[in-house]
Design a protein around this motif. Structure first.
Motif, short mmCIF file in Angstrom:
data_model
loop_
_atom_site.label_atom_id
_atom_site.label_comp_id
_atom_site.label_asym_id
_atom_site.label_seq_id
_atom_site.Cartn_x
_atom_site.Cartn_y
_atom_site.Cartn_z
N TYR A 23 -4.77 5.49 3.63
CA TYR A 23 -4.16 4.53 2.94
C TYR A 23 -4.71 4.50 1.28
O TYR A 23 -5.99 4.81 1.10
CB TYR A 23 -4.74 2.93 3.46
N SER A 45 -5.11 2.59 -7.42
CA SER A 45 -5.51 3.85 -6.78
C SER A 45 -4.47 4.77 -6.34
O SER A 45 -4.40 6.08 -6.27
CB SER A 45 -6.37 3.69 -5.43
N HIS A 70 0.65 5.66 1.40
CA HIS A 70 0.06 6.65 2.15
C HIS A 70 0.15 7.81 1.74
O HIS A 70 0.97 8.41 0.91
CB HIS A 70 0.73 6.71 3.56
N ARG A 77 -4.88 1.72 -1.20
CA ARG A 77 -4.66 0.15 -0.69
C ARG A 77 -4.50 -0.68 -2.25
O ARG A 77 -3.92 -1.93 -2.13
CB ARG A 77 -6.07 -0.45 -0.20
N THR A 78 -4.85 0.06 -3.47
CA THR A 78 -4.48 -0.80 -4.45
C THR A 78 -3.52 0.13 -5.32
O THR A 78 -3.37 1.38 -5.19
CB THR A 78 -5.86 -0.82 -5.36
N TYR A 79 -2.61 -0.71 -5.92
CA TYR A 79 -1.63 0.08 -7.13
C TYR A 79 -2.24 1.05 -7.86
O TYR A 79 -1.94 2.30 -7.96
CB TYR A 79 -0.76 -0.84 -7.56
N TRP A 111 4.69 3.58 -2.83
CA TRP A 111 4.00 2.59 -2.77
C TRP A 111 5.21 1.46 -1.90
O TRP A 111 6.31 1.57 -2.32
CB TRP A 111 3.76 2.00 -4.18
N TYR A 152 -3.38 5.79 13.76
CA TYR A 152 -3.99 4.94 12.42
C TYR A 152 -5.22 5.72 11.76
O TYR A 152 -6.03 5.93 12.58
CB TYR A 152 -4.52 3.63 12.68
N HIS A 205 0.64 -1.29 0.09
CA HIS A 205 -0.08 -0.01 0.08
C HIS A 205 0.87 1.31 0.09
O HIS A 205 1.98 1.17 0.24
CB HIS A 205 -0.91 0.08 1.24
N GLU A 246 -7.44 4.96 8.37
CA GLU A 246 -7.94 4.24 7.22
C GLU A 246 -7.90 5.17 5.88
O GLU A 246 -7.54 4.71 4.89
CB GLU A 246 -9.17 3.54 7.23
#
Length: 146
Positions: A123, A129, A55, A125-127, A98, A118, A53, A120
């Motif tokens: 994040y 995105s 950030h 979460r997919t390459y 990434w 933390y 992932h 969410e």
């Protein structure tokens, strides 16, 4: 601001060695961000990948408190792989990168200092995105330059 894998780097921390062993520490001012969270990975089975992932805003400092592991970085244009294997030599990873963590040795402990608690929503979460986020902030990526 757009970040790159070139900005990711090892941080040299103090090391005090004597007959009793070594002591190192990290404190405010030693790293390029204020930290708010510590988490750690351990007992990672052989062949397993962690992370996968990116950030949007989070800065991180990756430690190997025991053993070693590989950290694979990608900023949309360039890639880089580093081996994290010294407790007093953590590796800084800036936002917009990434990352994949793998090749953990037996008994490895990967500890991470993070700039935020933390969230969410931070994040990617997919390459896909991740690449879309880079496009949205105006950063060129490999597929746009081809």
């Amino acid at each position: 601001m757009s970040f790159s894998v070139e900005e990711c780097r090892f941080i040299e921390l103090p090391q005090f060695a004597d007959r009793r062993g070594n002591l190192s520490f990290v404190q405010e001012g030693d790293v390029p961000f204020d930290f708010r969270r510590l988490y750690y990975l351990y007992d990672v089975p052989f062949g397993v990948e962690r992370a996968g992932h990116a950030h949007k805003d989070l800065h991180q400092l990756f430690f190997a408190f025991a053993g070693s592991y590989e950290l694979h970085l990608d900023d949309g244009l360039n890639t880089r792989t580093v081996v994290i294997n010294q407790p007093n030599r953590p590796f800084y990873v800036c936002p917009h990168i990434w990352r994949v963590v793998n090749n953990f040795t037996s008994g490895a402990v990967c500890a991470v200092l993070a700039s935020e608690t933390y969230s969410e929503s931070d994040y990617l979460r997919t390459y896909d995105s991740f690449l879309e986020f880079l496009r949205e902030i105006g950063k060129p990526i490999k597929s746009d330059l081809a």
